[in-house]
Design a protein around this motif. Structure first.
Motif, PDB file in Angstrom:
ATOM      1  N   ILE A 184      -6.563  -5.303 -12.955  1.00 46.15           N
ATOM      2  CA  ILE A 184      -7.348  -6.208 -13.800  1.00 46.15           C
ATOM      3  C   ILE A 184      -8.170  -7.137 -12.912  1.00 46.15           C
ATOM      4  CG2 ILE A 184      -7.275  -7.954 -15.632  1.00 46.15           C
ATOM      5  CD1 ILE A 184      -6.076  -5.332 -16.565  1.00 46.15           C
ATOM      6  N   LEU A 185      -9.481  -7.206 -13.150  1.00 50.95           N
ATOM      7  CA  LEU A 185     -10.362  -8.086 -12.394  1.00 50.95           C
ATOM      8  C   LEU A 185     -10.274  -9.503 -12.959  1.00 50.95           C
ATOM      9  CD1 LEU A 185     -12.593  -8.040 -10.158  1.00 50.95           C
ATOM     10  CD2 LEU A 185     -14.221  -7.898 -12.018  1.00 50.95           C
ATOM     11  N   VAL A 186      -9.978 -10.474 -12.087  1.00 50.63           N
ATOM     12  CA  VAL A 186      -9.885 -11.866 -12.528  1.00 50.63           C
ATOM     13  C   VAL A 186     -10.877 -12.729 -11.760  1.00 50.63           C
ATOM     14  CG1 VAL A 186      -7.506 -11.799 -13.353  1.00 50.63           C
ATOM     15  CG2 VAL A 186      -7.925 -12.279 -10.970  1.00 50.63           C
ATOM     16  N   CYS A 187     -11.487 -13.682 -12.472  1.00 49.35           N
ATOM     17  CA  CYS A 187     -12.503 -14.550 -11.871  1.00 49.35           C
ATOM     18  C   CYS A 187     -12.053 -15.997 -11.766  1.00 49.35           C
ATOM     19  CB  CYS A 187     -13.797 -14.480 -12.683  1.00 49.35           C
ATOM     20  SG  CYS A 187     -14.476 -12.830 -12.774  1.00 49.35           S
ATOM     21  N   ASN A 188     -11.002 -16.364 -12.496  1.00 46.38           N
ATOM     22  CA  ASN A 188     -10.524 -17.755 -12.440  1.00 46.38           C
ATOM     23  C   ASN A 188      -9.031 -17.813 -12.738  1.00 46.38           C
ATOM     24  OD1 ASN A 188     -10.231 -17.778 -15.348  1.00 46.38           O
ATOM     25  ND2 ASN A 188     -12.450 -17.999 -15.444  1.00 46.38           N
ATOM     26  N   ILE A 189      -8.467 -19.016 -12.592  1.00 46.71           N
ATOM     27  CA  ILE A 189      -7.015 -19.195 -12.752  1.00 46.71           C
ATOM     28  C   ILE A 189      -6.579 -18.932 -14.198  1.00 46.71           C
ATOM     29  CG2 ILE A 189      -5.146 -20.919 -12.645  1.00 46.71           C
ATOM     30  CD1 ILE A 189      -6.513 -22.046 -10.159  1.00 46.71           C
ATOM     31  N   LYS A 190      -7.428 -19.294 -15.159  1.00 42.81           N
ATOM     32  CA  LYS A 190      -7.099 -19.087 -16.579  1.00 42.81           C
ATOM     33  C   LYS A 190      -6.883 -17.593 -16.874  1.00 42.81           C
ATOM     34  CE  LYS A 190      -8.743 -20.420 -21.154  1.00 42.81           C
ATOM     35  NZ  LYS A 190      -9.872 -20.950 -21.922  1.00 42.81           N
ATOM     36  N   GLU A 191      -7.772 -16.750 -16.358  1.00 43.85           N
ATOM     37  CA  GLU A 191      -7.634 -15.291 -16.549  1.00 43.85           C
ATOM     38  C   GLU A 191      -6.394 -14.775 -15.832  1.00 43.85           C
ATOM     39  OE1 GLU A 191     -11.241 -13.418 -15.249  1.00 43.85           O
ATOM     40  OE2 GLU A 191     -12.421 -14.256 -16.890  1.00 43.85           O
ATOM     41  N   LEU A 192      -6.088 -15.353 -14.682  1.00 43.27           N
ATOM     42  CA  LEU A 192      -4.919 -14.946 -13.897  1.00 43.27           C
ATOM     43  C   LEU A 192      -3.626 -15.217 -14.659  1.00 43.27           C
ATOM     44  CD1 LEU A 192      -4.119 -13.986 -10.972  1.00 43.27           C
ATOM     45  CD2 LEU A 192      -3.798 -16.387 -10.448  1.00 43.27           C
ATOM     46  N   GLU A 193      -3.592 -16.354 -15.362  1.00 40.08           N
ATOM     47  CA  GLU A 193      -2.387 -16.740 -16.108  1.00 40.08           C
ATOM     48  C   GLU A 193      -2.146 -15.855 -17.335  1.00 40.08           C
ATOM     49  OE1 GLU A 193      -3.271 -20.857 -16.723  1.00 40.08           O
ATOM     50  OE2 GLU A 193      -2.395 -21.443 -14.793  1.00 40.08           O
TER      51      GLU A 193
END
Length: 111
Positions: free
Chosen positions: A63-72
């Motif tokens: 999964i490609l993540v761009c920020n901490i919110k997406e990571l969580e």
């Protein structure tokens, strides 16, 4: 069983062709006719199991993540994060720390 590395017909003969697969369409093409001693052509039998299709070699869904919110929002049991190339060094370090806290695997740590 490992899949063969499918290469274009006569890739070894002309450098301009490259190795990327192209279907053999010639009338008398030995590859198209599956003659012995010629490279294998991709076909249905070489498919991978549905359960593992499209997964990263580690077994996680990439999964490609761009920020901490997406990571969580990631599920640590089935998903692994790949930090976008557009994320800077400082934010990437922050994301790596947060991923460690959450127990999420990051595929492109680079550190």
């Amino acid at each position: 069983m490992k899949k063969p590395n499918f290469k274009r017909q006569e890739w070894f003969r002309y450098k301009k062709l490259g190795e990327k697969w192209r279907k053999a369409r010639g009338k008398t093409s030995k590859t198209r006719r599956y003659e012995k001693g010629k490279p294998a052509m991709p076909s249905v039998g070489y498919g991978s199991p549905k359960a593992t299709r499209g997964l990263h070699p580690s077994g996680f869904k990439d999964i490609l993540v761009c920020n901490i919110k997406e990571l969580e929002n990631l599920d640590p049991a089935t998903q692994a994060g790949r930090i976008s190339a557009t994320v800077g060094k400082r934010k990437k370090a922050m994301m790596l720390d947060r991923a460690k806290e959450l127990g999420i695997k990051i595929l492109n740590k680079g550190i």
